[in-house]
Design a protein around this motif. Structure first.
Motif, PDB file in Angstrom:
ATOM      1  N   HIS A 176     -83.382  78.571  25.163  1.00  0.00           N
ATOM      2  CA  HIS A 176     -83.578  79.581  26.200  1.00  0.00           C
ATOM      3  C   HIS A 176     -83.775  78.973  27.584  1.00  0.00           C
ATOM      4  N   GLY A 177     -83.172  77.841  27.869  1.00  0.00           N
ATOM      5  CA  GLY A 177     -83.346  77.229  29.165  1.00  0.00           C
ATOM      6  C   GLY A 177     -84.320  76.068  29.078  1.00  0.00           C
ATOM      7  N   GLU A 178     -85.006  75.793  30.193  1.00  0.00           N
ATOM      8  CA  GLU A 178     -85.966  74.685  30.238  1.00  0.00           C
ATOM      9  C   GLU A 178     -87.032  74.897  29.166  1.00  0.00           C
ATOM     10  N   PRO A 179     -87.169  73.954  28.236  1.00  0.00           N
ATOM     11  CA  PRO A 179     -88.030  74.208  27.085  1.00  0.00           C
ATOM     12  C   PRO A 179     -89.514  74.028  27.395  1.00  0.00           C
ATOM     13  N   SER A 180     -90.313  74.910  26.820  1.00  0.00           N
ATOM     14  CA  SER A 180     -91.763  74.745  26.827  1.00  0.00           C
ATOM     15  C   SER A 180     -92.143  73.844  25.656  1.00  0.00           C
ATOM     16  N   ALA A 181     -93.414  73.494  25.590  1.00  0.00           N
ATOM     17  CA  ALA A 181     -93.884  72.716  24.443  1.00  0.00           C
ATOM     18  C   ALA A 181     -93.667  73.485  23.146  1.00  0.00           C
ATOM     19  N   GLN A 182     -93.828  74.819  23.211  1.00  0.00           N
ATOM     20  CA  GLN A 182     -93.606  75.620  22.015  1.00  0.00           C
ATOM     21  C   GLN A 182     -92.135  75.661  21.627  1.00  0.00           C
ATOM     22  N   ASP A 183     -91.243  75.722  22.627  1.00  0.00           N
ATOM     23  CA  ASP A 183     -89.806  75.647  22.345  1.00  0.00           C
ATOM     24  C   ASP A 183     -89.469  74.361  21.595  1.00  0.00           C
TER      25      ASP A 183
END
Length: 270
Positions: A176-183
């Motif tokens: 979904h784009g720039e990843p978060s830590a959860q991504d």
């Protein structure tokens, strides 16, 4: 208003959310979590009680054993447990991608719990004539993840799914784009423990056709050229049903949640 719940199931605590009022409708993906369906759920909540959840091991659904390989059947049993927690005998179910595979397993294992299943582009590659090639590609993607990490694995996964190679050359570590830590954590779960089981699932066509459930296979209007277009057409033929068209491509519910919600309402109305 959205009510947030946690449910204890064998081996995990499941995160699920309930919003709206009306007939019960479950929206689910895999590895997509509840948050990915929030816009679609909001668009449907005016006339449905909409339930979304994080599949086991994803986001808020925490596993007792983080190294557990998830099976499709266990994901289906988790959904049945959510229905139990809601006190619901049955519900309509919309599943997209891996969530559509979960839905097929849910109907197979718990046929009386699902009134209508809309399985939107299930990646059931094992029913294709070139299944061995897809099986080898999945193993290559998993191997790439282990050797080179998520960025290379996502790029190979997306091109293998049929998306334009130019759009996948710089694939992010999350979808979904720039990843978060959860991504990143969800991507690790997907490639390390979920992908093989989902891609290798073989639908039980006799059980699906014998079930009291109305099974609808959904295909995106812009999905031609994707592997999931082929799997959806093939599964619809095996089930003897006509595919239902939905807006957009494989992720049409993200691109146009209101239009997608209207198409889903019409499909559920039969």
């Amino acid at each position: 208003m959205t009510a947030i719940h946690t449910l204890r199931v064998p081996g995990a605590h499941l995160h699920y959310e309930v919003r709206g009022a009306g007939p019960l409708l479950l929206l689910m993906g895999s590895p997509m979590e509840a948050a990915a369906f929030a816009s679609l759920a909001d668009a449907l909540a005016g006339d449905h009680t909409v339930v979304t959840h994080d599949p086991r091991g994803i986001s808020g659904s925490i596993l007792d054993d983080p190294d557990e390989d998830t099976t499709v059947d266990r994901r289906a049993d988790d959904v049945a447990a959510i229905l139990d927690a809601l006190g619901a005998e049955s519900a309509d179910v919309f599943g997209s991608s891996g969530g559509a595979v979960t839905g097929l397993a849910l109907v197979t294992r718990h046929p009386d719990r699902v009134r209508t299943l809309v399985a939107h582009e299930p990646p059931v590659m094992e029913i294709l004539p070139d299944a061995a090639e897809h099986r080898a590609l999945i193993e290559d993607i998993i191997g790439t993840y282990r050797r080179e990490g998520q960025g290379a694995a996502w790029a190979k996964f997306m091109t293998g799914a049929g998306f334009d190679a130019e759009d996948c050359e710089e694939a992010p570590a999350g979808p979904h784009g720039e990843p978060s830590a959860q991504d990143v954590a969800n991507g690790d779960r997907f490639f390390g423990h979920d992908l093989r089981a989902t891609a290798g699932y073989v639908p039980d066509v006799p059980a699906l056709t014998a079930a009291p459930t109305r099974v609808v296979i959904g295909i995106g209007a812009a999905s031609e050229g994707l592997v999931t277009y082929r799997t959806s057409v093939a599964l619809a033929e095996l089930l003897g049903v006509r595919p239902a068209e939905f807006p957009g491509d494989h992720a049409g519910f993200l691109e146009d949640p209101n239009g997608f919600a209207e198409a889903l309402r019409k499909t559920l109305a039969g």
